[in-house]
Structure formats: C-alpha cells, structure tokens
Design an enzyme around this catalytic site. Structure first.
Site, PDB file in Angstrom:
ATOM      1  N   GLY A  12      -3.115 -15.108  -9.175  1.00 33.81           N
ATOM      2  CA  GLY A  12      -3.056 -16.493  -8.718  1.00 33.81           C
ATOM      3  C   GLY A  12      -1.947 -17.243  -9.422  1.00 33.81           C
ATOM      4  O   GLY A  12      -1.432 -16.796 -10.457  1.00 33.81           O
ATOM      5  N   CYS A  27      -3.705  -9.427 -13.064  1.00 31.65           N
ATOM      6  CA  CYS A  27      -2.771 -10.513 -13.387  1.00 31.65           C
ATOM      7  C   CYS A  27      -3.546 -11.754 -13.842  1.00 31.65           C
ATOM      8  O   CYS A  27      -4.137 -11.744 -14.920  1.00 31.65           O
ATOM      9  CB  CYS A  27      -1.853 -10.787 -12.200  1.00 31.65           C
ATOM     10  SG  CYS A  27      -0.374 -11.733 -12.647  1.00 31.65           S
ATOM     11  N   TYR A  28      -3.582 -12.827 -13.044  1.00 32.85           N
ATOM     12  CA  TYR A  28      -4.401 -13.984 -13.428  1.00 32.85           C
ATOM     13  C   TYR A  28      -5.846 -13.555 -13.638  1.00 32.85           C
ATOM     14  O   TYR A  28      -6.539 -14.076 -14.516  1.00 32.85           O
ATOM     15  CB  TYR A  28      -4.328 -15.063 -12.357  1.00 32.85           C
ATOM     16  CG  TYR A  28      -5.140 -16.303 -12.697  1.00 32.85           C
ATOM     17  CD1 TYR A  28      -4.576 -17.340 -13.435  1.00 32.85           C
ATOM     18  CD2 TYR A  28      -6.463 -16.431 -12.293  1.00 32.85           C
ATOM     19  CE1 TYR A  28      -5.317 -18.461 -13.775  1.00 32.85           C
ATOM     20  CE2 TYR A  28      -7.212 -17.547 -12.617  1.00 32.85           C
ATOM     21  CZ  TYR A  28      -6.639 -18.563 -13.360  1.00 32.85           C
ATOM     22  OH  TYR A  28      -7.373 -19.671 -13.693  1.00 32.85           O
ATOM     23  N   HIS A  33       0.418  -5.882 -10.713  1.00 30.02           N
ATOM     24  CA  HIS A  33      -0.181  -5.884  -9.369  1.00 30.02           C
ATOM     25  C   HIS A  33      -0.168  -4.473  -8.788  1.00 30.02           C
ATOM     26  O   HIS A  33       0.842  -4.038  -8.225  1.00 30.02           O
ATOM     27  CB  HIS A  33       0.589  -6.834  -8.446  1.00 30.02           C
ATOM     28  CG  HIS A  33       0.368  -8.281  -8.737  1.00 30.02           C
ATOM     29  ND1 HIS A  33      -0.674  -8.997  -8.196  1.00 30.02           N
ATOM     30  CD2 HIS A  33       1.046  -9.131  -9.540  1.00 30.02           C
ATOM     31  CE1 HIS A  33      -0.630 -10.242  -8.633  1.00 30.02           C
ATOM     32  NE2 HIS A  33       0.402 -10.351  -9.463  1.00 30.02           N
ATOM     33  N   GLU A  72      -1.570  -3.505  -6.139  1.00 27.32           N
ATOM     34  CA  GLU A  72      -1.685  -3.527  -4.681  1.00 27.32           C
ATOM     35  C   GLU A  72      -0.344  -3.518  -3.966  1.00 27.32           C
ATOM     36  O   GLU A  72      -0.275  -3.206  -2.771  1.00 27.32           O
ATOM     37  CB  GLU A  72      -2.496  -4.747  -4.210  1.00 27.32           C
ATOM     38  CG  GLU A  72      -1.902  -6.101  -4.539  1.00 27.32           C
ATOM     39  CD  GLU A  72      -2.299  -6.618  -5.910  1.00 27.32           C
ATOM     40  OE1 GLU A  72      -2.171  -7.826  -6.140  1.00 27.32           O
ATOM     41  OE2 GLU A  72      -2.735  -5.802  -6.757  1.00 27.32           O
ATOM     42  N   SER A 102      -5.218 -11.595  27.037  1.00 27.46           N
ATOM     43  CA  SER A 102      -3.772 -11.815  27.065  1.00 27.46           C
ATOM     44  C   SER A 102      -3.025 -10.537  27.408  1.00 27.46           C
ATOM     45  O   SER A 102      -1.868 -10.587  27.819  1.00 27.46           O
ATOM     46  CB  SER A 102      -3.297 -12.317  25.701  1.00 27.46           C
ATOM     47  OG  SER A 102      -3.412 -11.292  24.731  1.00 27.46           O
ATOM     48  N   GLY A 103      -3.667  -9.400  27.224  1.00 22.83           N
ATOM     49  CA  GLY A 103      -2.982  -8.121  27.375  1.00 22.83           C
ATOM     50  C   GLY A 103      -2.462  -7.589  26.065  1.00 22.83           C
ATOM     51  O   GLY A 103      -1.962  -6.462  26.001  1.00 22.83           O
ATOM     52  N   GLY A 104      -2.587  -8.382  24.978  1.00 24.83           N
ATOM     53  CA  GLY A 104      -2.209  -7.913  23.660  1.00 24.83           C
ATOM     54  C   GLY A 104      -3.265  -6.970  23.099  1.00 24.83           C
ATOM     55  O   GLY A 104      -4.356  -6.822  23.653  1.00 24.83           O
ATOM     56  N   VAL A 105      -2.947  -6.358  21.966  1.00 25.51           N
ATOM     57  CA  VAL A 105      -3.843  -5.353  21.391  1.00 25.51           C
ATOM     58  C   VAL A 105      -5.186  -5.960  21.005  1.00 25.51           C
ATOM     59  O   VAL A 105      -6.249  -5.393  21.295  1.00 25.51           O
ATOM     60  CB  VAL A 105      -3.186  -4.695  20.159  1.00 25.51           C
ATOM     61  CG1 VAL A 105      -4.163  -3.744  19.468  1.00 25.51           C
ATOM     62  CG2 VAL A 105      -1.931  -3.945  20.573  1.00 25.51           C
ATOM     63  N   ASP A 106      -5.183  -7.138  20.354  1.00 20.58           N
ATOM     64  CA  ASP A 106      -6.416  -7.704  19.831  1.00 20.58           C
ATOM     65  C   ASP A 106      -7.412  -8.049  20.945  1.00 20.58           C
ATOM     66  O   ASP A 106      -8.576  -7.634  20.908  1.00 20.58           O
ATOM     67  CB  ASP A 106      -6.119  -8.964  19.009  1.00 20.58           C
ATOM     68  CG  ASP A 106      -5.155  -8.693  17.871  1.00 20.58           C
ATOM     69  OD1 ASP A 106      -5.040  -7.522  17.457  1.00 20.58           O
ATOM     70  OD2 ASP A 106      -4.504  -9.641  17.410  1.00 20.58           O
ATOM     71  N   SER A 107      -6.956  -8.811  21.935  1.00 21.71           N
ATOM     72  CA  SER A 107      -7.879  -9.204  23.003  1.00 21.71           C
ATOM     73  C   SER A 107      -8.287  -8.000  23.844  1.00 21.71           C
ATOM     74  O   SER A 107      -9.414  -7.930  24.348  1.00 21.71           O
ATOM     75  CB  SER A 107      -7.260 -10.293  23.888  1.00 21.71           C
ATOM     76  OG  SER A 107      -6.127  -9.814  24.590  1.00 21.71           O
ATOM     77  N   SER A 108      -7.390  -7.016  23.975  1.00 19.78           N
ATOM     78  CA  SER A 108      -7.710  -5.827  24.770  1.00 19.78           C
ATOM     79  C   SER A 108      -8.795  -4.987  24.099  1.00 19.78           C
ATOM     80  O   SER A 108      -9.751  -4.545  24.747  1.00 19.78           O
ATOM     81  CB  SER A 108      -6.452  -4.978  24.975  1.00 19.78           C
ATOM     82  OG  SER A 108      -5.475  -5.690  25.699  1.00 19.78           O
ATOM     83  N   LYS A 138      -5.194  -5.761  11.268  1.00 18.88           N
ATOM     84  CA  LYS A 138      -4.505  -5.311  12.486  1.00 18.88           C
ATOM     85  C   LYS A 138      -4.502  -3.793  12.617  1.00 18.88           C
ATOM     86  O   LYS A 138      -4.748  -3.254  13.702  1.00 18.88           O
ATOM     87  CB  LYS A 138      -3.057  -5.828  12.470  1.00 18.88           C
ATOM     88  CG  LYS A 138      -2.289  -5.582  13.762  1.00 18.88           C
ATOM     89  CD  LYS A 138      -2.696  -6.599  14.812  1.00 18.88           C
ATOM     90  CE  LYS A 138      -1.823  -6.533  16.040  1.00 18.88           C
ATOM     91  NZ  LYS A 138      -2.104  -7.611  16.996  1.00 18.88           N
TER      92      LYS A 138
END
Length: 519
Positions: free
Chosen positions: A58, A85-86, A176, A178, A229-235, A375
């Site tokens: 942070g 870290c923090y 870090h 990550e 929408s035809g995008g990956v998420d909504s599909s 994603k």
C-alpha cells in the site's frame, strides 16, 4: 456465506498490484477474495473463516498517524499470514517491531535478496544461484523485527527483507512476489498455500456446477433477460445461465450500427441458431446512427450510446413479459474497483458503457454468475462450457464500439471505411499467426484527410492508425512490436483494398500515459 472451498483472505491496503496477488493464487487453484482493510472487522473474519491471510502492499506509511491497520484479531485466528511490503511493515509495527524512514532506506525497482544460513519452507525452490531477483517499492524500512521473528533474507537496503515467526506461521517480505519482476515469486505463493493446507480445488469444472446450482436457487421459475453484446463476458454468462434454466432466459442483442464487419451475423448465428436460445435481435442501427450523426465530442457520444441502449433494451425486454431478473457479465475486477479503497472520489477517465442504471430503472434483480472470476478464468469457463475457441479468444471490444475508434464526427461513410480497414488488419494478424499474442488490436480512422498519389492521380483521403497492445488485464499495456515488413505489407493492403484511406500509421503509445482505445 456458504463456504464451499477453502478461502484465502487478501486484506487490501491500497496497492496498485493487489489484484495480481489474487491472480497468482487463482492460478494455483486456490479460492481467494480481496477486501479493503476497513471492511475486515472481527465479525467479518468470523464469517469469512479464512484458512490463510495475506496483507497487501500500500502507499501509506505505518509511521503516519491513522495509517491503515488490520484488526488485531487477525493475528489470533491461528492461520498462516503473509505480509507483503506495507503488509510486512504493518505486521512488524502491530506485533511489537519498529519501522523507520530515513536516508538510505528507499528501494524502488529490481533488487537482489540473499539468504541467511537458516532454511525456511516458504523459500523452498529459492536461492539456487545464491540470490534471488525481486521487485522492491518501499520508502520506509523495518528497523526492528517483532518478538518471535527471525531473519531469513536480506537486501542492500532492507536488512529484514524476509522474516518469519515459524512457530505461528507468520511470514513477512519487503518485496512484491506477485509481479513478474520477481521471477520466482509464484513459487513463494505456492509454498505458502501448501503450508496453509489448501487443497487447490478451485477449478472451472467445480465452479460451473456450483454456479448452475446458485442460478437455479436464485431464479427459481422466474424469467431472466440478458443484454448480449457478443463479447466474451456476456456470451459466457448467457451460455452458463441457459445451461442452468433453459428457455427461462431470453437474450437481447442490440445492433447499434457500431459493430465490426460481419459481427451481428456472427452473434445471431452463434446464439439463436447454434444454441437455440430465445433471442431478440434488435436492429436499431438507424436510431443510433441518426442521433450520433455529426457528433464529435467523445463524452457526448458515450452518453448518447448509453442512453439509447437503456431505452432500446427496455423496449425489447418488455416483449419478454414478466422477467424479474437481469443478467450481466460483471467480472471480479469490476467488483473490486467499485469499492473505493480510501472512500474518496476517483478521477473519471471516461464514462463507463455497461448497462448501469437498468436494474433500478426496470425494477429487476441482478444475476451475475461471473462476478467472482477474472478475465482469464472467464475464458477457461467458456472452454468448459464448449464455446468455440475462436470465440473465447476474441480480443476485447468496447461497448460504444466503433464510435470511439472514429475520433471526430461520426458518419456512415467513415464507419464503413473503418469496418473494411479493421477487417483487413485483423486478417493480416491472423494470417501471420499473431492474434493470440495480442491483447487487443484495431484500426482508428483519424479526423484528418491527407494528400496522396495513386497511379497518376492525386488523392485526398482519410488517414488511419493501427493499434495493437499486449497486456495481462487491460489495466496497463504496451504496443505490440510488429516487424517493419508486417507493417509495410498491412499498410499496402489497406490502401489498395479500402477506398477512402491513403495513409496508414502505427500507434506506439503505452498505457499509461495513453489509453488502449482512442476515445
């Protein structure tokens, strides 16, 4: 909360890379959630019942008055804890150590940690070459470790770079692990979750079954509508919900005239013809293009599109009759970012273009089966559900569509030129086998005309810019390093095959300072 998986809690102190911690853990099939430190009360801890805890980095200084602190009870719940870290510094401060700021304590960027003589299970697989490269980002430093802790690694400006109280399974690192600049960081997380006893049972197969059960429990016999929408998420959300409740789901696909070449036909074929879903194809091209005609201000464009989308969606959703639920493809980063770490306002870079406002306006409840996923996990779930690989791997496409790839006035002729140029560009990328290496690629048509020569004649046509970026999550991005041969070949094809363009440029701006899209 119904606990199905072992849970790991990430307490967020405002680091820019906290999401990367969660991604590393999900890659190890460990279920984790990020929650801001203010939310983590004693009651929350009891209900969440974590099997392990990570304290994030942070921007604050633990030396400051009223600096962020975890609840003291987190150290009494008898689970392994890792401070980063923090997170390390606040751990030391709370448990009886000391943190200082002063000359020679800062360390930003690449550093090297060397081990002490003692062995630590957290570091299994480290120090094969006597030292490890890590990424540091700290101004303060631990000057005195808390009682019970020992030193297991040092760096030039962090004498307590790795510390641990092995009797309580408390671990703390100043760097870090990550970020990819700590090349062996994933191994450290793997060791931590093994010590914490995580089974690694967070898989897309298991998630699919659990999500279907939750959808059925939430929806019952009611109807659901989904803005597709035809995008990956909504599909992926639509296919998952359809698997759960069948024809209780109706998808509404709004064709706003701002889609890529052949996109509307592709979406209709996929969902209405292949999946046999109840499906409304709302052809509203004239409405959207009519109101956008001549508009040049990017915020005005976005607001017109957002307003019309809500109106059109509401109109066609009324055709379903009696739907009580609205499905959205909300992802976990959207959920995290909707909670302000500081509680203060954030700068608006550009208006969001999701279906915000619809649930309240329509009096509907939300179904968001992807809200726990990143994603890449959505793509994995799509594969689990059997969606075509080419569809799952599609580059992101913005809600306002080609409107924000057409700086300046929007006209139908410019949109047609843009569609054709974009189709050639993507075809080139696919032919060269580069599509899957690139996060997002597109053409923007510029609001200028330039002089050119074709044959023996003068031309005065539009210029366009090619954009292609690499990214992990879209939050930062860098341009893709095409060869000059590829760029030359692509420019030649666009100019030869797309009437209306006589000049091609390549955008090499990173994000930040730019954004991925042009508007």
């Amino acid at each position: 909360m119904t606990q199905i998986h072992d849970r790991l809690l990430i307490i967020d102190f405002g680091s820019q890379v906290t999401q990367l911690i969660a991604r590393r853990l999900r890659e190890l099939n460990v279920y984790c959630e990020i929650h801001p430190y203010q939310k983590v009360t004693d009651a929350f801890l009891a209900e969440f019942a974590p099997k392990g805890v990570i304290l994030s980095g942070g921007p604050a200084s633990v030396i400051d008055v009223d600096s962020p602190r975890p609840p003291s009870t987190v150290f009494d719940i008898n689970v392994p804890i890792l401070g980063i870290c923090y997170g390390q510094q606040v751990m030391m401060e709370v448990l009886g150590g000391k943190v200082e700021s002063g000359h020679g304590t800062k360390e930003f960027g690449r550093a090297y940690v060397t081990p002490t003589a003692d062995k630590l299970t957290l570091l299994d697989g480290w120090f094969a070459d006597t030292r490890e490269q890590v990424w540091m980002s700290h101004g303060d430093h631990v000057s005195k470790i808390a009682p019970g802790f020992e030193v297991f690694g040092t760096s030039p400006n962090a004498p307590f770079a790795i510390t641990a109280d092995t009797s309580r399974n408390f671990f703390a690192v100043q760097f870090h692990p990550e970020v990819h600049h700590t090349p062996n960081g994933a191994k450290l997380y793997e060791n931590f979750v093994k010590m914490a006893g995580f089974k690694g049972d967070w898989t897309m197969g298991a998630y699919r079954e659990e999500a279907i059960a939750k959808i059925r429990e939430q929806v019952g016999d009611e109807k659901v509508i989904c803005g597709l929408s035809g995008g990956v998420d909504s599909s992926v959300a639509a296919v998952l919900i359809h698997e759960a409740i069948g024809d209780q789901l109706t998808c509404v696909f709004v064709d706003n005239g701002l889609l890529r070449k052949g996109e509307a036909e592709e979406v209709v074929t996929m969902f209405r013809d292949n999946y046999k879903m109840p499906f409304i194809h709302a052809d509203e091209r004239e409405l959207f293009l009519g109101e956008l005609d001549g508009q040049s201000d990017p915020e005005t464009k976005r607001k017109i599109i957002g307003r019309l989308f809500i109106d059109v969606f509401q109109k066609h959703a009324g055709e379903v009759g009696g739907a009580k639920f609205l499905a959205q493809g909300t992802l976990y980063p959207d959920v995290i970012e909707s909670v302000s770490f500081s509680g203060g306002p954030s700068v608006t870079i550009k208006s969001h273009h999701n279906v915000g406002g619809l649930p309240e306006k329509m009096g509907m409840k939300l179904v968001e089966p992807l809200r726990e996923l990143f994603k890449d996990e959505v793509r994995a779930l799509g594969r689990e559900l059997g969606l075509p690989a080419a569809f799952i791997g599609r580059h992101p496409f913005p809600g306002p569509g080609l409107a924000i790839r057409c700086p300046g006035e929007i006209t139908r002729p410019k949109l047609e030129i843009l569609r054709e140029a974009d189709a050639v560009y993507i075809d080139q990328i696919r032919k060269h086998g580069l599509y899957d290496e690139i996060w997002q690629a597109f053409v923007a048509i510029l609001p200028v005309r330039t002089v050119g020569v074709m044959g023996d004649g003068r031309t005065y046509d539009f210029a366009c810019a090619l954009r292609a970026v690499t990214s992990v999550d879209g939050m930062t991005a860098d341009y893709y390093p095409f060869t000059h041969e590829f760029l030359g070949e692509t420019a030649t094809r666009i100019i030869n095959e797309v009437p209306g363009i006589n000049r091609v440029t390549y955008d090499i701006t990173s994000k930040p300072p730019g954004t991925i899209e042009w508007e």
